[in-house]
Design an enzyme around this catalytic site. Structure first.
Site, PDB file in Angstrom:
ATOM      1  N   CYS A  44     -74.305  80.561   4.570  1.00  0.00           N
ATOM      2  CA  CYS A  44     -73.860  79.166   4.449  1.00  0.00           C
ATOM      3  C   CYS A  44     -72.475  79.004   5.081  1.00  0.00           C
ATOM      4  O   CYS A  44     -72.185  77.982   5.710  1.00  0.00           O
ATOM      5  CB  CYS A  44     -73.818  78.736   2.983  1.00  0.00           C
ATOM      6  SG  CYS A  44     -75.249  79.274   2.024  1.00  0.00           S
ATOM      7  N   CYS A  83     -83.409  78.391   5.964  1.00  0.00           N
ATOM      8  CA  CYS A  83     -83.283  77.560   4.756  1.00  0.00           C
ATOM      9  C   CYS A  83     -83.423  76.076   5.088  1.00  0.00           C
ATOM     10  O   CYS A  83     -83.584  75.258   4.180  1.00  0.00           O
ATOM     11  CB  CYS A  83     -81.958  77.817   4.056  1.00  0.00           C
ATOM     12  SG  CYS A  83     -80.526  77.364   5.025  1.00  0.00           S
TER      13      CYS A  83
HETATM   14 FE1  FES Z   1     -78.811  77.901   3.831  1.00  0.00          FE
HETATM   15 FE2  FES Z   1     -76.890  77.484   2.106  1.00  0.00          FE
HETATM   16  S1  FES Z   1     -78.917  78.136   1.652  1.00  0.00           S
HETATM   17  S2  FES Z   1     -76.883  77.036   4.214  1.00  0.00           S
END
Ligand code: FES
Length: 125
Positions: free
Chosen positions: A104, A35
């Site tokens: 996360c 991400c």
């Molecule tokens: Fe990767 Fe939240 S989407 S840390």
């Protein structure tokens, strides 16, 4: 049911312990390649106790809420306790995260571990 708990929203909107500690005793930085989110954690450590902790998170709302909650959970605590903090404990303290947002909270656990590793390495020098 709302996707995010009230606690997640609260810590996202009013994150605790945001910032930098200039003369930190330990700094940890981690990222998630998928991400692209990055988390940096700073600690002041005195006699085995985390006396202060701050973070900077360049990432999603769940990452911000997770780092905020994680810092609250380890502030004033012994290093041994911080070492054992899991992403599960962070998620539980936030009253849950959606399944695709669990990573996360993993980032928060890893940022703390990375800072503690840095502290150990500094002690060796
Ligand atoms: Fe990767 Fe939240 S989407 S840390």
């Amino acid at each position: 049911m709302a996707l995010y708990s009230e606690k997640v929203m609260d810590h996202f909107r009013n994150p605790r312990n945001v910032g930098v500690i200039e003369d930190a005793d330990a700094v940890g930085e981690v990222g998630n390649a998928k991400c692209g989110d990055i988390m940096k954690m700073y600690m002041k450590i005195d006699d085995g106790i985390i006396t202060d902790v701050k973070f900077e998170t360049f990432g999603c709302g769940s990452a911000i809420a997770s780092s905020s909650m994680a810092t609250e959970l380890i502030k004033g605590k012994p290093l041994t306790e911080a070492m054992q903090l899991t992403n599960k404990a962070v998620t539980e303290a936030l009253d849950g995260l959606p399944a695709h947002k669990i990573h996360c909270s993993v980032l928060a656990e890893e940022a703390i571990k990375s800072a503690l590793e840095d502290y150990e390495n500094r002690k060796k020098q």
